[in-house]
Design a protein around this motif. Structure first.
Motif, mmCIF file in Angstrom:
data_model
loop_
_atom_site.group_PDB
_atom_site.id
_atom_site.type_symbol
_atom_site.label_atom_id
_atom_site.label_comp_id
_atom_site.label_asym_id
_atom_site.label_seq_id
_atom_site.Cartn_x
_atom_site.Cartn_y
_atom_site.Cartn_z
ATOM 1 N N ARG A 69 0.829 -1.204 0.000
ATOM 2 C CA ARG A 69 0.000 0.000 0.000
ATOM 3 C C ARG A 69 0.870 1.263 0.000
ATOM 4 O O ARG A 69 0.531 2.249 -0.666
ATOM 5 N N LEU A 70 1.960 1.249 0.720
ATOM 6 C CA LEU A 70 2.877 2.396 0.695
ATOM 7 C C LEU A 70 3.455 2.571 -0.709
ATOM 8 O O LEU A 70 3.559 3.690 -1.217
ATOM 9 N N MET A 71 3.783 1.456 -1.361
ATOM 10 C CA MET A 71 4.334 1.530 -2.714
ATOM 11 C C MET A 71 3.310 2.049 -3.720
ATOM 12 O O MET A 71 3.680 2.616 -4.740
ATOM 13 N N ARG A 72 2.014 1.872 -3.443
ATOM 14 C CA ARG A 72 0.994 2.450 -4.333
ATOM 15 C C ARG A 72 1.170 3.960 -4.420
ATOM 16 O O ARG A 72 0.924 4.564 -5.452
ATOM 17 N N ARG A 73 1.561 4.567 -3.288
ATOM 18 C CA ARG A 73 1.784 6.021 -3.269
ATOM 19 C C ARG A 73 3.097 6.394 -3.956
ATOM 20 O O ARG A 73 3.203 7.440 -4.571
ATOM 21 N N LEU A 74 4.108 5.527 -3.776
ATOM 22 C CA LEU A 74 5.474 5.924 -4.120
ATOM 23 C C LEU A 74 6.037 5.254 -5.367
ATOM 24 O O LEU A 74 7.119 5.620 -5.814
ATOM 25 N N ARG A 75 5.329 4.265 -5.925
ATOM 26 C CA ARG A 75 5.932 3.488 -7.017
ATOM 27 C C ARG A 75 6.278 4.357 -8.224
ATOM 28 O O ARG A 75 7.227 4.047 -8.957
ATOM 29 N N GLY A 76 5.529 5.471 -8.398
ATOM 30 C CA GLY A 76 5.855 6.387 -9.498
ATOM 31 C C GLY A 76 7.267 6.930 -9.392
ATOM 32 O O GLY A 76 7.935 7.180 -10.411
ATOM 33 N N ASN A 77 7.767 7.092 -8.158
ATOM 34 C CA ASN A 77 9.140 7.576 -7.948
ATOM 35 C C ASN A 77 10.171 6.579 -8.452
ATOM 36 O O ASN A 77 11.280 6.949 -8.825
ATOM 37 N N PHE A 78 9.821 5.285 -8.401
ATOM 38 C CA PHE A 78 10.786 4.224 -8.730
ATOM 39 C C PHE A 78 10.697 3.764 -10.181
ATOM 40 O O PHE A 78 11.517 2.972 -10.621
ATOM 41 N N GLU A 94 14.302 4.768 -20.164
ATOM 42 C CA GLU A 94 15.679 4.939 -20.636
ATOM 43 C C GLU A 94 16.154 6.373 -20.445
ATOM 44 O O GLU A 94 17.349 6.638 -20.350
ATOM 45 N N SER A 95 15.217 7.303 -20.398
ATOM 46 C CA SER A 95 15.622 8.716 -20.337
ATOM 47 C C SER A 95 15.332 9.402 -19.003
ATOM 48 O O SER A 95 15.800 10.508 -18.765
ATOM 49 N N SER A 96 14.530 8.776 -18.123
ATOM 50 C CA SER A 96 14.193 9.485 -16.883
ATOM 51 C C SER A 96 13.903 8.538 -15.720
ATOM 52 O O SER A 96 13.606 7.363 -15.915
ATOM 53 N N VAL A 97 13.998 9.111 -14.514
ATOM 54 C CA VAL A 97 13.643 8.403 -13.287
ATOM 55 C C VAL A 97 12.351 9.045 -12.787
ATOM 56 O O VAL A 97 12.188 10.263 -12.845
ATOM 57 N N GLY A 98 11.433 8.208 -12.267
ATOM 58 C CA GLY A 98 10.120 8.696 -11.868
ATOM 59 C C GLY A 98 10.141 9.879 -10.924
ATOM 60 O O GLY A 98 9.318 10.792 -11.030
ATOM 61 N N VAL A 99 11.097 9.882 -10.001
ATOM 62 C CA VAL A 99 11.140 10.939 -8.993
ATOM 63 C C VAL A 99 11.444 12.310 -9.587
ATOM 64 O O VAL A 99 11.226 13.337 -8.944
ATOM 65 N N GLU A 100 11.918 12.329 -10.824
ATOM 66 C CA GLU A 100 12.242 13.610 -11.472
ATOM 67 C C GLU A 100 11.025 14.537 -11.558
ATOM 68 O O GLU A 100 11.170 15.755 -11.495
ATOM 69 N N ALA A 101 9.840 13.942 -11.685
ATOM 70 C CA ALA A 101 8.614 14.758 -11.742
ATOM 71 C C ALA A 101 8.436 15.512 -10.428
ATOM 72 O O ALA A 101 8.095 16.698 -10.417
ATOM 73 N N GLN A 102 8.696 14.841 -9.303
ATOM 74 C CA GLN A 102 8.573 15.495 -8.007
ATOM 75 C C GLN A 102 9.680 16.522 -7.796
ATOM 76 O O GLN A 102 9.458 17.569 -7.188
ATOM 77 N N PHE A 155 19.924 17.056 -5.611
ATOM 78 C CA PHE A 155 20.441 16.924 -4.238
ATOM 79 C C PHE A 155 19.338 16.512 -3.259
ATOM 80 O O PHE A 155 19.615 16.049 -2.147
ATOM 81 N N ALA A 156 18.066 16.678 -3.667
ATOM 82 C CA ALA A 156 16.939 16.305 -2.799
ATOM 83 C C ALA A 156 16.381 14.921 -3.144
ATOM 84 O O ALA A 156 15.386 14.477 -2.558
ATOM 85 N N PHE A 157 17.034 14.236 -4.073
ATOM 86 C CA PHE A 157 16.600 12.931 -4.587
ATOM 87 C C PHE A 157 16.323 11.937 -3.451
ATOM 88 O O PHE A 157 15.266 11.332 -3.375
ATOM 89 N N ARG A 158 17.300 11.797 -2.543
ATOM 90 C CA ARG A 158 17.196 10.792 -1.479
ATOM 91 C C ARG A 158 16.038 11.080 -0.525
ATOM 92 O O ARG A 158 15.328 10.170 -0.101
#
Length: 435
Positions: free
Chosen positions: A242-251, A255-263, A292-295
C-alpha cells in the motif's frame, strides 16, 4: 494522566550497543497527546467501525504509541476502510494472507531460497539466464547455500531457456540481499537472521508481483519498518504494498528518466514561487534540477531522521494526507457487482474524515484538475526554506549544498517540519492562484 512525564520512545526500537553515533530520538510518548492503546480501542464502535476523524486529530497532536503503530498504519495506508467491521477486516486479512502465501510459493517454485529462511548477496544468473559458477561468487552467497543456488538454476534450465521475466527477477535477488544487510543495521532487531530473511522474502515477492517496477534501491528502507511493526509477514507485505501504491511512481524508470524527477521538478516550481532568491542561487550553482533532494523524496527522509523519528514523521504525513477513499482506490474489485457496491459506498466521503492537507486540496479544487502534490514535496521545500540564508551565504557549489543538507541529520523536528510544510502549501496555493 495529566502531569505524567513524557516517555522516550527509543526503548521500543533497541539500538546495538556498539552503535554510538546514532541520532537521538526527539519523539516522546506524551500522555494525553500521543494516540494510546486505550484511546485507539475507544475509537471503535462495538462492531468495529473506526472514528477516523478523532484518530487523525490525535495523531496530529502527538503521533502514535509504538505498541499500536502497526495496526494504525494499516488504516492510514488504506489497507482497511474505517467504516468496516471487525469481521469484514478479518475476512480481508485472511484473503490477503492466502494471496501472499500463493505468490511466495510461486517464487519458491522458481527459486527455492525464497521462504527458506536464507537469502543471497551475489548474482546467481547471467543476463542471458545462465547459472553463475564463479568460485568467488559462490563463496559470497549467504549462509552456505551457494552450491544449492547453482543447482537450482541448472534444474530450472533443464525445462528449457528461462523466461525473460524470470531472468529479470532473478537478477534483482542478490541486489535485494545486498541492500537488506545494509538496512537499519544499527537495530538489534536485524541481528536475527530470520528478520533479515523476512525482509528479503517480502522484497523478492514484491519484485515478482510488480513487474513494472520490480526492485529498486531504497525500497528496503521503506519496507523495513513494516516488518518491525507487524509480526505477520503477509500483513507487513500488504502494508508495504500500500505504501508503494503512493510511491511506485518515484521508482519507475525509463531509458531517459527516473520517476522521482517529476517530483523534483515540482519542488523546483514550489521553491521558485516561495523563495525565488534561493531558487536562482541553486540554478546558478548548477542545481536547478534539484537532484540533491533525490534521497529525501525516494526514502521519505529515512536518512535525515533517527529511525523512531522517521516513523513519527511518516504517520504525521499520512494523517495529514489521509483520504477515506484510499481503500476503494487501492482495492481491486473481484467482480463487477462488488465494483458497483464499493463505488456507491465510497461516495459517502466526509471532509471530517480527511486529513488537514487533504482538506486544503479539496477546498482548493486540486482534485478537479490534476492529482495534488504529495506533502513530502512541501516538506523538502520547507527544509530548504529553513536553510535558505545558510545556503545563500555559504553554498559556493553543489558539494556545499549537499553538505549543508547532510548536516541536518538528527537535527530536524518532525512535527515542526510538517507544520512548516502545511504553511508552505497554503502559501503556494495562494500565490499560484494569483499568477
Amino acid at each position: 494522566m495529566w502531569g505524567v512525564p513524557a516517555e522516550p520512545a527509543d526503548s521500543y526500537y533497541e539500538v546495538r550497543p556498539e552503535c554510538t553515533d546514532v541520532p537521538k530520538t526527539r519523539f516522546k510518548i506524551k500522555p494525553g497527546k500521543t494516540l494510546s492503546a486505550r484511546k485507539w480501542q475507544a475509537a471503535f464502535t462495538p462492531e468495529g467501525q473506526l472514528d477516523i476523524g478523532k484518530t487523525l486529530s490525535r495523531i496530529h497532536r502527538g503521533g502514535i504509541h509504538p505498541s499500536i503503530r502497526g495496526e494504525v498504519w494499516e488504516f492510514l495506508l488504506g489497507c482497511y476502510e474505517p467504516k468496516s467491521t471487525f469481521d469484514e477486516r478479518e475476512e480481508i486479512r485472511q484473503r490477503r494472507r492466502l494471496q501472499y502465501s500463493a505468490w511466495k510459493e510461486e517464487c519458491h517454485q522458481i527459486f527455492p531460497v525464497v521462504g527458506s529462511g536464507k537469502f543471497i548477496t551475489a548474482p546467481v544468473v547471467t543476463e542471458d539466464g545462465q547459472p553463475i559458477q564463479d568460485p568467488l561468487v559462490l563463496q559470497e552467497t549467504n549462509s552456505g547455500i551457494s552450491a544449492s543456488s547453482s543447482k537450482m538454476v541448472k534444474e530450472l534450465l533443464s525445462h528449457g531457456p528461462l523466461d525473460k521475466k524470470v531472468i529479470q527477477w532473478m537478477l534483482t535477488l542478490h541486489q535485494i540481499g545486498l541492500d537488506v544487510i545494509r538496512t537499519d543495521r544499527t537495530l538489534v532487531f536485524y541481528e536475527k537472521q530470520e528478520n533479515l530473511s523476512k525482509l528479503w522474502d517480502i522484497l523478492a515477492v514484491y519484485a515478482w508481483v510488480d513487474r513494472d517496477v520490480g526492485y529498486c534501491q531504497g525500497m528496503s528502507d521503506l519496507c523495513s519498518p513494516m516488518i518491525i511493526l507487524l509480526e505477520n509477514e503477509a500483513d507487513a507485505f500488504w502494508c508495504f504494498e500500500r505504501l508503494m501504491r503512493r510511491l511506485r511512481g518515484n521508482f519507475r524508470c525509463t531509458e531517459s528518466s527516473v520517476g522521482v524527477e517529476a517530483q523534483l521538478s515540482n519542488l523546483a516550481s514550489i521553491t521558485q514561487v516561495i523563495d525565488p532568491k534561493l531558487h536562482q542561487h541553486l540554478e546558478t550553482l548548477g542545481g536547478g534540477d534539484y537532484l540533491f533532494a533525490f534521497r529525501m523524496l525516494m526514502v521519505l527522509f529515512r536518512r535525515e531522521f533517527s529511525f523512531c523519528d522517521s516513523l513519527y514523521l511518516w504517520e504525521m504525513m499520512w494523517a495529514l494526507e489521509y483520504d477515506p477513499h484510499l481503500f476503494y482506490l487501492y482495492e481491486e474489485a473481484e467482480s463487477a457487482a462488488s465494483t458497483k457496491s464499493e463505488g456507491s459506498k465510497a461516495k459517502a466521503k466526509s471532509i471530517r474524515q480527511c486529513g488537514k492537507y487533504e482538506r486544503e486540496n479539496m477546498r482548493n479544487g486540486a482534485k478537479t484538475s490534476e492529482a495534488p502534490l504529495p506533502i513530502s514535496v512541501f516538506l523538502v521545500a520547507s527544509v530548504l526554506k529553513d536553510k535558505s540564508s545558510k545556503l545563500l551565504q555559504e553554498a559556493r557549489g553543489l558539494d556545499d549544498v549537499v553538505k549543508i543538507l547532510n548536516d541536518m541529520t538528527g537535527n530536524l523536528d518532525a512535527k515542526k517540519a510538517c507544520i512548516g510544510a502545511m504553511k508552505l502549501h497554503k502559501k503556494y496555493l495562494k500565490k499560484a492562484k494569483q499568477t
